[in-house]
Design a protein around this motif. Structure first.
Motif, PDB file in Angstrom:
ATOM      1  N   LYS A  76       0.847  -1.192   0.000  1.00 22.25           N
ATOM      2  CA  LYS A  76       0.000   0.000   0.000  1.00 22.25           C
ATOM      3  C   LYS A  76       0.882   1.241   0.000  1.00 22.25           C
ATOM      4  CE  LYS A  76      -4.330   1.428   0.343  1.00 22.25           C
ATOM      5  NZ  LYS A  76      -5.393   1.066  -0.553  1.00 22.25           N
ATOM      6  N   ASP A  77       0.487   2.221  -0.790  1.00 21.59           N
ATOM      7  CA  ASP A  77       1.163   3.515  -0.867  1.00 21.59           C
ATOM      8  C   ASP A  77       0.057   4.550  -0.995  1.00 21.59           C
ATOM      9  OD1 ASP A  77       2.482   5.843  -1.578  1.00 21.59           O
ATOM     10  OD2 ASP A  77       3.747   4.894  -3.092  1.00 21.59           O
ATOM     11  N   ASP A  78      -0.194   5.273   0.092  1.00 16.03           N
ATOM     12  CA  ASP A  78      -1.313   6.207   0.109  1.00 16.03           C
ATOM     13  C   ASP A  78      -1.107   7.196   1.254  1.00 16.03           C
ATOM     14  OD1 ASP A  78      -3.788   7.391  -0.457  1.00 16.03           O
ATOM     15  OD2 ASP A  78      -4.835   5.469  -0.571  1.00 16.03           O
ATOM     16  N   GLU A  79      -2.055   8.096   1.428  1.00 18.79           N
ATOM     17  CA  GLU A  79      -2.011   8.995   2.568  1.00 18.79           C
ATOM     18  C   GLU A  79      -2.145   8.162   3.838  1.00 18.79           C
ATOM     19  OE1 GLU A  79      -4.659  12.328   2.427  1.00 18.79           O
ATOM     20  OE2 GLU A  79      -4.324  12.606   0.280  1.00 18.79           O
ATOM     21  N   THR A  80      -1.391   8.519   4.856  1.00 19.12           N
ATOM     22  CA  THR A  80      -1.380   7.760   6.103  1.00 19.12           C
ATOM     23  C   THR A  80      -2.786   7.605   6.664  1.00 19.12           C
ATOM     24  OG1 THR A  80       0.847   8.561   6.544  1.00 19.12           O
ATOM     25  CG2 THR A  80      -0.365   7.654   8.415  1.00 19.12           C
ATOM     26  N   TYR A  81      -3.531   8.679   6.718  1.00 22.83           N
ATOM     27  CA  TYR A  81      -4.886   8.641   7.261  1.00 22.83           C
ATOM     28  C   TYR A  81      -5.767   7.663   6.485  1.00 22.83           C
ATOM     29  CZ  TYR A  81      -9.477  10.210   8.779  1.00 22.83           C
ATOM     30  OH  TYR A  81     -10.746  10.245   9.269  1.00 22.83           O
ATOM     31  N   VAL A  82      -5.667   7.660   5.178  1.00 20.87           N
ATOM     32  CA  VAL A  82      -6.467   6.766   4.332  1.00 20.87           C
ATOM     33  C   VAL A  82      -6.117   5.311   4.631  1.00 20.87           C
ATOM     34  CG1 VAL A  82      -6.896   6.051   1.937  1.00 20.87           C
ATOM     35  CG2 VAL A  82      -6.791   8.490   2.521  1.00 20.87           C
ATOM     36  N   ILE A  83      -4.840   5.025   4.776  1.00 19.31           N
ATOM     37  CA  ILE A  83      -4.410   3.662   5.092  1.00 19.31           C
ATOM     38  C   ILE A  83      -4.971   3.225   6.438  1.00 19.31           C
ATOM     39  CG2 ILE A  83      -2.411   2.228   5.714  1.00 19.31           C
ATOM     40  CD1 ILE A  83      -0.818   3.799   3.576  1.00 19.31           C
ATOM     41  N   LEU A  84      -4.858   4.081   7.437  1.00 15.17           N
ATOM     42  CA  LEU A  84      -5.299   3.715   8.776  1.00 15.17           C
ATOM     43  C   LEU A  84      -6.808   3.522   8.869  1.00 15.17           C
ATOM     44  CD1 LEU A  84      -2.982   5.948  10.977  1.00 15.17           C
ATOM     45  CD2 LEU A  84      -2.656   3.572  10.270  1.00 15.17           C
ATOM     46  N   LYS A  85      -7.562   4.186   8.011  1.00 20.44           N
ATOM     47  CA  LYS A  85      -9.030   4.028   7.987  1.00 20.44           C
ATOM     48  C   LYS A  85      -9.462   2.784   7.215  1.00 20.44           C
ATOM     49  CE  LYS A  85     -11.883   6.786   8.975  1.00 20.44           C
ATOM     50  NZ  LYS A  85     -12.768   6.968  10.124  1.00 20.44           N
ATOM     51  N   ASP A  86      -8.557   2.175   6.460  1.00 17.52           N
ATOM     52  CA  ASP A  86      -8.887   1.020   5.620  1.00 17.52           C
ATOM     53  C   ASP A  86      -8.677  -0.273   6.417  1.00 17.52           C
ATOM     54  OD1 ASP A  86      -8.980  -1.057   3.755  1.00 17.52           O
ATOM     55  OD2 ASP A  86      -7.874   0.056   2.237  1.00 17.52           O
ATOM     56  N   SER A  87      -9.753  -0.785   6.990  1.00 19.50           N
ATOM     57  CA  SER A  87      -9.637  -1.965   7.848  1.00 19.50           C
ATOM     58  C   SER A  87      -9.102  -3.187   7.100  1.00 19.50           C
ATOM     59  CB  SER A  87     -10.983  -2.290   8.508  1.00 19.50           C
ATOM     60  OG  SER A  87     -11.976  -2.512   7.532  1.00 19.50           O
ATOM     61  N   ASN A  88      -9.417  -3.324   5.813  1.00 13.62           N
ATOM     62  CA  ASN A  88      -8.896  -4.468   5.045  1.00 13.62           C
ATOM     63  C   ASN A  88      -7.380  -4.386   4.909  1.00 13.62           C
ATOM     64  OD1 ASN A  88     -11.418  -5.660   4.610  1.00 13.62           O
ATOM     65  ND2 ASN A  88     -11.775  -4.442   2.769  1.00 13.62           N
ATOM     66  N   THR A  89      -6.882  -3.217   4.552  1.00 14.94           N
ATOM     67  CA  THR A  89      -5.430  -3.040   4.429  1.00 14.94           C
ATOM     68  C   THR A  89      -4.743  -3.297   5.763  1.00 14.94           C
ATOM     69  OG1 THR A  89      -5.574  -1.470   2.599  1.00 14.94           O
ATOM     70  CG2 THR A  89      -3.591  -1.371   3.940  1.00 14.94           C
ATOM     71  N   MET A  90      -5.324  -2.767   6.829  1.00 12.87           N
ATOM     72  CA  MET A  90      -4.733  -2.951   8.158  1.00 12.87           C
ATOM     73  C   MET A  90      -4.673  -4.431   8.517  1.00 12.87           C
ATOM     74  SD  MET A  90      -3.884   0.063   9.378  1.00 12.87           S
ATOM     75  CE  MET A  90      -3.892  -0.024  11.176  1.00 12.87           C
ATOM     76  N   GLU A  91      -5.779  -5.128   8.314  1.00 13.64           N
ATOM     77  CA  GLU A  91      -5.832  -6.548   8.658  1.00 13.64           C
ATOM     78  C   GLU A  91      -4.889  -7.374   7.785  1.00 13.64           C
ATOM     79  OE1 GLU A  91      -9.083 -10.137   8.663  1.00 13.64           O
ATOM     80  OE2 GLU A  91      -9.783  -8.112   9.141  1.00 13.64           O
TER      81      GLU A  91
END
Length: 93
Positions: free
Chosen positions: A61-76
């Motif tokens: 993933k390469d995106d704005e930090t906030y967007v990444i942290l809000k994306d539960s699928n990416t986090m998981e």
């Protein structure tokens, strides 16, 4: 020395809260490019507008930090979790 780039690996590791806050303020006020390797999610959110997640040596993933942290699928998928009690809802745009 006037570097154009500063690379830091887990700079908040083993810092007490006051020292961590001082470090964050210093880094936020530097006028150079930073590469910050960290698992300190609140620090990443505060300092880094953009984040890149590496998983098994690959960019996932390469995106704005906030967007990444809000994306539960990416986090998981990348085995990342927000610290206990840390909430993003107060940062909603």
């Amino acid at each position: 020395s006037k570097p154009e780039l500063l690379v830091l690996d887990e700079p908040s590791s083993n810092l007490d809260p006051a020292s961590r806050r001082e470090l964050v303020e210093i880094l936020k006020n530097l006028e150079i490019s930073l590469i910050l390797v960290t698992l300190d999610i609140p620090m990443a959110l505060e300092i880094c507008k953009r984040s890149i997640i590496l998983n098994e040596g690959k960019i996932t993933k390469d995106d704005e930090t906030y967007v990444i942290l809000k994306d539960s699928n990416t986090m998981e998928e990348n085995r990342l979790e927000l610290p206990f009690g840390f909430a993003l809802h107060h940062l909603d745009e």
